[in-house]
Design a protein around this motif. Structure first.
Motif, PDB file in Angstrom:
ATOM      1  N   VAL A 102       0.839  -1.208   0.000  1.00  0.00           N
ATOM      2  CA  VAL A 102       0.000   0.000   0.000  1.00  0.00           C
ATOM      3  C   VAL A 102       0.873   1.257   0.000  1.00  0.00           C
ATOM      4  N   GLU A 103       2.151   1.080  -0.298  1.00  0.00           N
ATOM      5  CA  GLU A 103       3.060   2.226  -0.331  1.00  0.00           C
ATOM      6  C   GLU A 103       2.531   3.277  -1.295  1.00  0.00           C
ATOM      7  N   VAL A 114     -10.390   1.953   6.227  1.00  0.00           N
ATOM      8  CA  VAL A 114     -10.161   0.954   5.194  1.00  0.00           C
ATOM      9  C   VAL A 114     -11.087  -0.221   5.494  1.00  0.00           C
ATOM     10  N   ASP A 115     -11.908  -0.589   4.524  1.00  0.00           N
ATOM     11  CA  ASP A 115     -12.748  -1.779   4.642  1.00  0.00           C
ATOM     12  C   ASP A 115     -11.964  -2.940   4.047  1.00  0.00           C
ATOM     13  N   TYR A 116     -11.689  -3.937   4.891  1.00  0.00           N
ATOM     14  CA  TYR A 116     -10.914  -5.086   4.443  1.00  0.00           C
ATOM     15  C   TYR A 116     -11.827  -6.302   4.322  1.00  0.00           C
ATOM     16  N   ILE A 117     -11.987  -6.778   3.108  1.00  0.00           N
ATOM     17  CA  ILE A 117     -12.770  -7.983   2.849  1.00  0.00           C
ATOM     18  C   ILE A 117     -11.845  -9.057   2.267  1.00  0.00           C
ATOM     19  N   VAL A 124      -0.363  -6.691   4.928  1.00  0.00           N
ATOM     20  CA  VAL A 124      -0.162  -5.634   3.932  1.00  0.00           C
ATOM     21  C   VAL A 124      -0.775  -4.322   4.423  1.00  0.00           C
ATOM     22  N   LEU A 125      -1.802  -4.427   5.275  1.00  0.00           N
ATOM     23  CA  LEU A 125      -2.509  -3.245   5.764  1.00  0.00           C
ATOM     24  C   LEU A 125      -1.851  -2.598   6.986  1.00  0.00           C
ATOM     25  N   GLU A 126      -0.805  -3.188   7.504  1.00  0.00           N
ATOM     26  CA  GLU A 126      -0.136  -2.667   8.704  1.00  0.00           C
ATOM     27  C   GLU A 126       0.242  -1.183   8.603  1.00  0.00           C
ATOM     28  N   GLY A 132      -2.578   5.347  11.947  1.00  0.00           N
ATOM     29  CA  GLY A 132      -3.803   5.692  12.680  1.00  0.00           C
ATOM     30  C   GLY A 132      -5.072   5.605  11.860  1.00  0.00           C
ATOM     31  N   ILE A 133      -5.022   4.910  10.741  1.00  0.00           N
ATOM     32  CA  ILE A 133      -6.200   4.729   9.892  1.00  0.00           C
ATOM     33  C   ILE A 133      -6.923   3.464  10.340  1.00  0.00           C
ATOM     34  N   LYS A 134      -8.217   3.581  10.556  1.00  0.00           N
ATOM     35  CA  LYS A 134      -9.005   2.471  11.090  1.00  0.00           C
ATOM     36  C   LYS A 134      -9.249   1.407  10.017  1.00  0.00           C
ATOM     37  N   ILE A 135      -8.987   0.143  10.399  1.00  0.00           N
ATOM     38  CA  ILE A 135      -9.250  -1.001   9.517  1.00  0.00           C
ATOM     39  C   ILE A 135     -10.540  -1.657   9.982  1.00  0.00           C
TER      40      ILE A 135
END
Length: 137
Positions: A102-103, A114-117, A124-126, A132-135
């Motif tokens: 996600v660079e 970020v909605d993770y499905i 990768v979302l770390e 501080g972005i909510k997953i």
């Protein structure tokens, strides 16, 4: 910053493009014209890859800051419209559009969630979490 340098991973750029499709991005007419031109002649279920002309366009597309500023949320999901614009018969059952990095998300100044499905391994979302972005999953 050059167009190819904004996002390290083309598949992540697709997630970003998806996020602005319904927000009247500057490139919408060009993309719609390409979609109309090439999907009408698409050979369904032939095992072909993405439509080359659309993929080339999206790879070369420079995303303007005015469009990037509209993004408050990203959705990682195999059902995203952008994948079916690129490959209309894609069934989501392979790793064709998996995101490996996600660079470049730092260019999304207003990103909050970020909605993770699917579409990537959770690690990768770390970088989002560290920023501080909510997953949401």
């Amino acid at each position: 910053m050059g167009k190819s340098e904004m996002f390290e991973d083309f598949n992540f750029k697709l997630v970003v493009i998806e996020a602005v499709l319904d927000k009247e991005p500057l490139f919408l007419k060009e993309l719609t014209d390409l979609k109309d031109k090439y999907t009408n002649n698409f050979e369904w279920y032939s095992g072909a890859g993405p439509i080359v002309e659309i993929k080339d366009y999206l790879e070369e597309l420079t995303l303007e800051m005015s469009d990037l500023e509209k993004i408050e949320s990203l959705c990682f999901d195999g059902g995203n419209e952008i994948y079916h614009i690129l490959k209309p018969d894609w069934d989501g059952e392979d790793s064709l559009f998996d995101v490996l990095s996600v660079e470049g998300f730092q260019n999304l100044k207003n990103l909050k969630t970020v909605d993770y499905i699917s579409m990537c391994d959770p690690q990768v979302l770390e970088p989002f979490k560290q920023a501080g972005i909510k997953i949401e999953d």
